[in-house]
Design an enzyme around this catalytic site. Structure first.
Site, short mmCIF file in Angstrom:
data_model
loop_
_atom_site.label_atom_id
_atom_site.label_comp_id
_atom_site.label_asym_id
_atom_site.label_seq_id
_atom_site.Cartn_x
_atom_site.Cartn_y
_atom_site.Cartn_z
N ARG A 273 -23.48 39.43 -40.02
CA ARG A 273 -24.24 38.29 -40.56
C ARG A 273 -25.64 38.20 -39.96
O ARG A 273 -26.56 37.73 -40.62
CB ARG A 273 -23.49 36.98 -40.28
CG ARG A 273 -22.27 36.76 -41.16
CD ARG A 273 -21.71 35.36 -40.95
NE ARG A 273 -20.52 35.11 -41.73
CZ ARG A 273 -20.49 34.67 -42.98
NH1 ARG A 273 -21.63 34.45 -43.62
NH2 ARG A 273 -19.35 34.44 -43.61
N ILE B 54 -10.91 32.98 -32.65
CA ILE B 54 -11.38 31.86 -33.49
C ILE B 54 -11.26 32.38 -34.91
O ILE B 54 -11.97 33.28 -35.32
CB ILE B 54 -12.81 31.43 -33.13
CG1 ILE B 54 -12.82 30.84 -31.71
CG2 ILE B 54 -13.33 30.41 -34.13
CD1 ILE B 54 -14.20 30.50 -31.18
N THR C 24 -19.75 29.29 -39.02
CA THR C 24 -20.26 29.84 -40.29
C THR C 24 -19.30 29.56 -41.43
O THR C 24 -19.72 29.31 -42.57
CB THR C 24 -20.46 31.37 -40.16
OG1 THR C 24 -21.08 31.64 -38.92
CG2 THR C 24 -21.32 31.90 -41.28
N TYR D 153 -31.54 37.25 -38.73
CA TYR D 153 -32.75 37.58 -39.50
C TYR D 153 -33.92 38.08 -38.64
O TYR D 153 -34.57 39.05 -38.97
CB TYR D 153 -33.21 36.40 -40.38
CG TYR D 153 -34.25 36.78 -41.41
CD1 TYR D 153 -33.88 37.47 -42.56
CD2 TYR D 153 -35.60 36.50 -41.22
CE1 TYR D 153 -34.84 37.85 -43.49
CE2 TYR D 153 -36.55 36.87 -42.14
CZ TYR D 153 -36.17 37.55 -43.28
OH TYR D 153 -37.11 37.94 -44.20
N LYS E 143 -17.25 34.86 -28.55
CA LYS E 143 -16.48 35.19 -29.75
C LYS E 143 -17.04 36.51 -30.26
O LYS E 143 -18.20 36.58 -30.66
CB LYS E 143 -16.63 34.09 -30.81
CG LYS E 143 -15.92 34.41 -32.13
CD LYS E 143 -16.18 33.36 -33.20
CE LYS E 143 -15.54 33.76 -34.53
NZ LYS E 143 -15.84 32.79 -35.61
N TYR F 135 -21.70 34.14 -29.63
CA TYR F 135 -21.01 34.54 -30.86
C TYR F 135 -21.73 35.75 -31.42
O TYR F 135 -22.85 35.66 -31.89
CB TYR F 135 -21.00 33.37 -31.85
CG TYR F 135 -20.33 33.64 -33.18
CD1 TYR F 135 -19.49 34.74 -33.38
CD2 TYR F 135 -20.55 32.78 -34.26
CE1 TYR F 135 -18.89 34.98 -34.60
CE2 TYR F 135 -19.94 33.02 -35.49
CZ TYR F 135 -19.12 34.11 -35.65
OH TYR F 135 -18.52 34.35 -36.87
#
Length: 293
Positions: free
Chosen positions: A144, A210, A50, A113, A168, A139
């Site tokens: 987000r 990360i 991202t 979303y 992650k 992830y």
């Protein structure tokens, strides 16, 4: 897969994508950044995360960036490639067409979303794992995506689905991380996606991070992580304390606007982002400049 957990122990960098003033990918700046982070001592690189502004990159740009990254890294460190989204069928198609020969794993953000149920998240990742030529790293970034991947779902995937190699965890939730660490399979990699929580998470037994901050402070950050992995938290704290202000500046307005401001001041890139993202406000940029002065 246990070798992957060893390979990706320590600090991975979620690489930014530099742009020229006319909005094209700035490959000379990307080359400079890759060399800067590797010489700074990071253990591996993550491209197309991202932080790389992937929602604004075309499919061809993504493929070109991956191939350029492999060529520039030249096997000095492992490379993880980010391929994610909320269209499971499209991601499966990309897993079959992206240049992944030199990647050690694919990092795939949970669907954004759509806000699927935990069962939907499980089935999504199960489908990706079956199609992927490389091990999949989950992830979880609910800030987000709008949906948390719960510890029970992560552990179910870890124990039941072949080719799911790690996660992650960027849920900003220490307790969730501890539950995953307590019950994970021995070979399952768990890394942080929250730079500001890495030090205490290392005390809980996490394998590394990360990181966004490692773009601009690769040496200090990766040394802090290595100290934490050695359970030398006195040394880790000395390295982490000066970074606390950096973490605030990196994420105060937007990621990667913060890290791009730091990298601009360090002379590595130009301060360009693609809309809808814009550079840091003048007041915040001045704080970045003051921190580095």
């Amino acid at each position: 897969m246990s070798s992957l957990r060893n390979q990706l122990k320590g600090t991975g960098v979620a690489l930014i994508t530099p742009f020229t003033s006319n909005g094209d990918v700035d490959y000379p700046a990307l080359e400079k950044l890759i060399h800067y982070t590797i010489s700074g001592g990071v253990e591996y690189l993550v491209t197309l995360g991202t932080t790389g502004e992937t929602p604004t990159l075309s499919k061809q740009e993504k493929k070109d960036i991956v191939q350029f990254t492999f060529a520039t890294v030249n096997k000095q460190v492992p490379v993880v490639v980010g391929i994610g989204g909320n269209n499971t069928r499209e991601i499966i198609e990309e897993l079959g067409t992206f240049p992944l020969d030199e990647a050690v794993a694919v990092l795939s953000a949970a669907p954004y979303y759509s806000k699927p149920s935990q069962e939907g998240i499980y089935q999504h990742y199960k489908a990706l794992a079956a199609a992927s030529p490389k091990p999949i790293l989950l992830y979880n970034v609910p800030g987000r995506t709008g949906r948390n991947v719960e510890a029970a779902t992560t552990l179910r995937l870890a124990h039941e689905v072949e080719n799911i190699a790690g996660i992650k965890e960027a849920g900003n939730n220490m307790v969730q991380v501890m539950h995953i660490l307590k019950d994970r399979p021995k070979s399952f990699l768990v890394v942080s996606g929250d730079d500001d929580l890495v030090m205490p998470q290392l005390a809980c037994g996490i394998d590394g991070v990360i990181s966004v901050a490692a773009n601009c402070f690769p040496r200090n950050f990766s040394e802090m992580v290595r100290a934490g992995l050695d359970f030398d938290f006195a040394a880790a704290k000395l390295l982490n304390d000066p970074m606390l202000e950096v973490y605030n500046l990196l994420f105060a307005e937007n990621n990667p606007a913060g890290v791009k401001a730091f990298l601009t001041e360090l002379g590595i890139i130009q301060n360009n982002l693609r809309l809808p993202l814009v550079p840091l406000s003048e007041a915040l940029y001045e704080k970045v400049r003051l921190y580095l002065s």
